[in-house]
Design a protein around this motif. Sequence first.
Motif, short mmCIF file in Angstrom:
data_model
loop_
_atom_site.label_atom_id
_atom_site.label_comp_id
_atom_site.label_asym_id
_atom_site.label_seq_id
_atom_site.Cartn_x
_atom_site.Cartn_y
_atom_site.Cartn_z
N THR A 1 0.82 -1.20 0.00
CA THR A 1 0.00 0.00 0.00
C THR A 1 0.86 1.26 0.00
O THR A 1 1.85 1.35 0.73
N ASN A 2 0.49 2.22 -0.85
CA ASN A 2 1.18 3.51 -0.98
C ASN A 2 2.64 3.39 -1.43
O ASN A 2 3.44 4.30 -1.20
N SER A 3 3.01 2.29 -2.05
CA SER A 3 4.35 2.19 -2.61
C SER A 3 4.38 2.93 -3.94
O SER A 3 3.35 3.12 -4.59
N THR A 4 5.58 3.39 -4.34
CA THR A 4 5.73 4.16 -5.57
C THR A 4 6.90 3.63 -6.37
O THR A 4 7.97 3.36 -5.81
N VAL A 5 6.71 3.49 -7.69
CA VAL A 5 7.75 3.02 -8.59
C VAL A 5 7.94 4.06 -9.68
O VAL A 5 6.98 4.46 -10.34
N LYS A 6 9.17 4.51 -9.86
CA LYS A 6 9.50 5.56 -10.82
C LYS A 6 9.43 5.06 -12.27
O LYS A 6 9.61 3.87 -12.54
N ASN A 7 9.20 5.97 -13.18
CA ASN A 7 9.14 5.69 -14.61
C ASN A 7 10.39 4.94 -15.09
O ASN A 7 11.51 5.28 -14.72
N GLY A 8 10.18 3.92 -15.91
CA GLY A 8 11.28 3.19 -16.52
C GLY A 8 11.90 2.11 -15.66
O GLY A 8 12.86 1.45 -16.07
N VAL A 9 11.38 1.90 -14.47
CA VAL A 9 11.94 0.90 -13.55
C VAL A 9 11.35 -0.47 -13.85
O VAL A 9 10.18 -0.61 -14.20
N ARG A 10 12.18 -1.50 -13.69
CA ARG A 10 11.75 -2.89 -13.88
C ARG A 10 11.80 -3.60 -12.54
O ARG A 10 12.83 -3.61 -11.86
N LEU A 11 10.67 -4.22 -12.16
CA LEU A 11 10.62 -5.04 -10.96
C LEU A 11 10.92 -6.47 -11.36
O LEU A 11 10.17 -7.08 -12.12
N ALA A 12 12.02 -7.01 -10.86
CA ALA A 12 12.41 -8.39 -11.17
C ALA A 12 11.46 -9.36 -10.48
O ALA A 12 10.72 -8.99 -9.56
N GLU A 13 11.49 -10.63 -10.89
CA GLU A 13 10.62 -11.64 -10.30
C GLU A 13 10.78 -11.72 -8.79
O GLU A 13 11.88 -11.58 -8.27
N ARG A 14 9.64 -11.93 -8.12
CA ARG A 14 9.57 -12.13 -6.67
C ARG A 14 10.04 -10.91 -5.87
O ARG A 14 10.48 -11.03 -4.73
#
Length: 68
Positions: free
Chosen positions: A19-32
């Motif tokens: 909840t309320n987390s933020t991810v910047k433009n162009g970022v990749r979240l890897a598996e898990r």
Amino acid sequence: VAVARSGCVEVSNFCFLGTNSTVKNGVRLAERTLLGAGAYLSADSLPGRVYVPERTVCLENHVSTDFF
């Protein structure tokens, strides 16, 4: 759940965004990847890692009425 994604974000399999987390433009979240509540991610994550915000601290030289 409220999550902010700015622009193009790639989310891989089995990720969790708190909840309320933020991810910047162009970022990749890897598996898990686990992004905890209130966390901010400005760079690609590593697989299977946990990201949480900094600890909450008490401002010793202030009282709450200083901010009203």
